[in-house]
Design a protein around this motif. Structure first.
Motif, short mmCIF file in Angstrom:
data_model
loop_
_atom_site.label_atom_id
_atom_site.label_comp_id
_atom_site.label_asym_id
_atom_site.label_seq_id
_atom_site.Cartn_x
_atom_site.Cartn_y
_atom_site.Cartn_z
N HIS A 1 21.79 -8.78 0.74
CA HIS A 1 20.57 -8.87 0.13
C HIS A 1 19.37 -8.66 1.01
O HIS A 1 19.51 -8.06 2.03
CB HIS A 1 20.43 -10.32 -0.75
N GLU B 1 20.08 -16.93 -0.82
CA GLU B 1 21.28 -16.44 -0.13
C GLU B 1 20.76 -15.68 1.06
O GLU B 1 21.28 -15.50 2.03
CB GLU B 1 22.01 -15.90 -1.19
N HIS C 1 27.86 -12.92 2.41
CA HIS C 1 27.15 -13.41 1.18
C HIS C 1 27.62 -15.02 0.86
O HIS C 1 28.42 -15.53 1.69
CB HIS C 1 27.86 -12.63 0.05
N CYS C 2 26.92 -15.34 0.09
CA CYS C 2 26.89 -16.66 -0.71
C CYS C 2 27.34 -16.67 -1.84
O CYS C 2 26.73 -15.69 -2.68
CB CYS C 2 25.88 -17.70 -0.62
ZN LIG Z 1 25.50 -11.76 -2.37
#
Ligand SMILES: [Zn+2]
Length: 246
Positions: free
Chosen positions: A65, A80, A140-141
């Motif tokens: 992101h 995130e 990522h989360c």
């Molecule tokens: Zn993500």
């Protein structure tokens, strides 16, 4: 007798002259040989330097992101994109300290990688490709509507691949931290992920925890938790690098 001595003297002078000419020639030849030898030695050294300076292992760190794309969000408003950037930069720093060449798809929150989601993902893969990355790790989360769901989740291409091995190393190191559960390995062949499907590098995507789960979120949004996750991911990449050498 006088005449004989004079002739003898002339012969000696001629001999001395020829000797000095020959020695000069020998010196010139030797000098040439030495300079040829030393220049070829320099060339060998240059090649050695070139070989040494070419990085043998390149890691591409991809904090997911960024900028307008915030990713998921914790109950108390942590995005995130911010969590994974902090973790990603720390992973890279540790690897760089271990003499590994690291490239990042982004190092800040301003970088816009594409005009839309697809273009953004395409550029992330392009960065890994352009830098001839051996390994690509996307960080990522996770999130889920059921806030009780938690855990570390790893994605890779297919079972029994180097991608899966890398994913397992990361999964195991993160799990050793005991902050959450370990979820089943996910294969992109069942559910395609662009950054894995289109990557030349050995690649994996790691979801370090659920921002929608209180326990996971508390750990991965804390400074200490992020440092620990980064150490675990970096350690796993270093162990993976050693394992594929054998
Ligand atoms: Zn993500």
């Amino acid at each position: 007798m006088k005449k004989k001595r004079k002739r003898y003297k002339i012969r000696i002078e001629r001999l001395a002259f020829s000797f000095s000419v020959i020695s000069m020639l020998i010196l010139l030849v030797l000098n040439g040989a030495i300079s040829i030898f030393s220049s070829s030695k320099e060339k060998i050294n240059d090649t050695t330097l070139l070989v040494k300076s070419k990085p043998s292992f390149v890691v591409c760190i991809d904090p997911g992101h960024g900028a307008y794309d915030r990713g998921t969000e914790s109950a108390d408003g942590v995005f995130e994109k911010d969590v994974v950037l902090k973790v990603g930069l720390k992973v890279g720093q540790i690897l760089e300290n271990n003499n590994i060449k690291v490239v990042y798809t982004r190092k800040d929150d301003e970088t816009i990688l594409g005009s839309d989601d697809k273009e953004d993902l395409r550029k992330r893969v392009q960065i890994a490709h352009d830098n001839k990355a051996d390994v690509f790790v996307s960080i990522h989360c996770n999130s889920y509507k059921d806030a009780s769901i938690k855990g570390i989740e790893l994605w890779c291409d297919e079972p029994n691949t180097k991608d899966e091995l890398l994913a397992k190393y990361i999964q195991d190191e993160l799990y050793k931290l005991k902050y959450t559960e370990k979820r089943n390995m996910k294969y992109q062949s069942n559910s395609p992920l662009y950054v894995l499907k289109n990557n030349d590098a050995i690649s994996t995507l790691v979801e370090i925890g659920y921002l929608t789960n209180k326990d996971d979120s508390t750990f991965i949004t804390s400074k200490n938790g992020q440092a620990k996750c980064a150490e675990a991911i970096a350690k796993a990449i270093l162990s993976f690098k050693e394992s594929i050498k054998k």
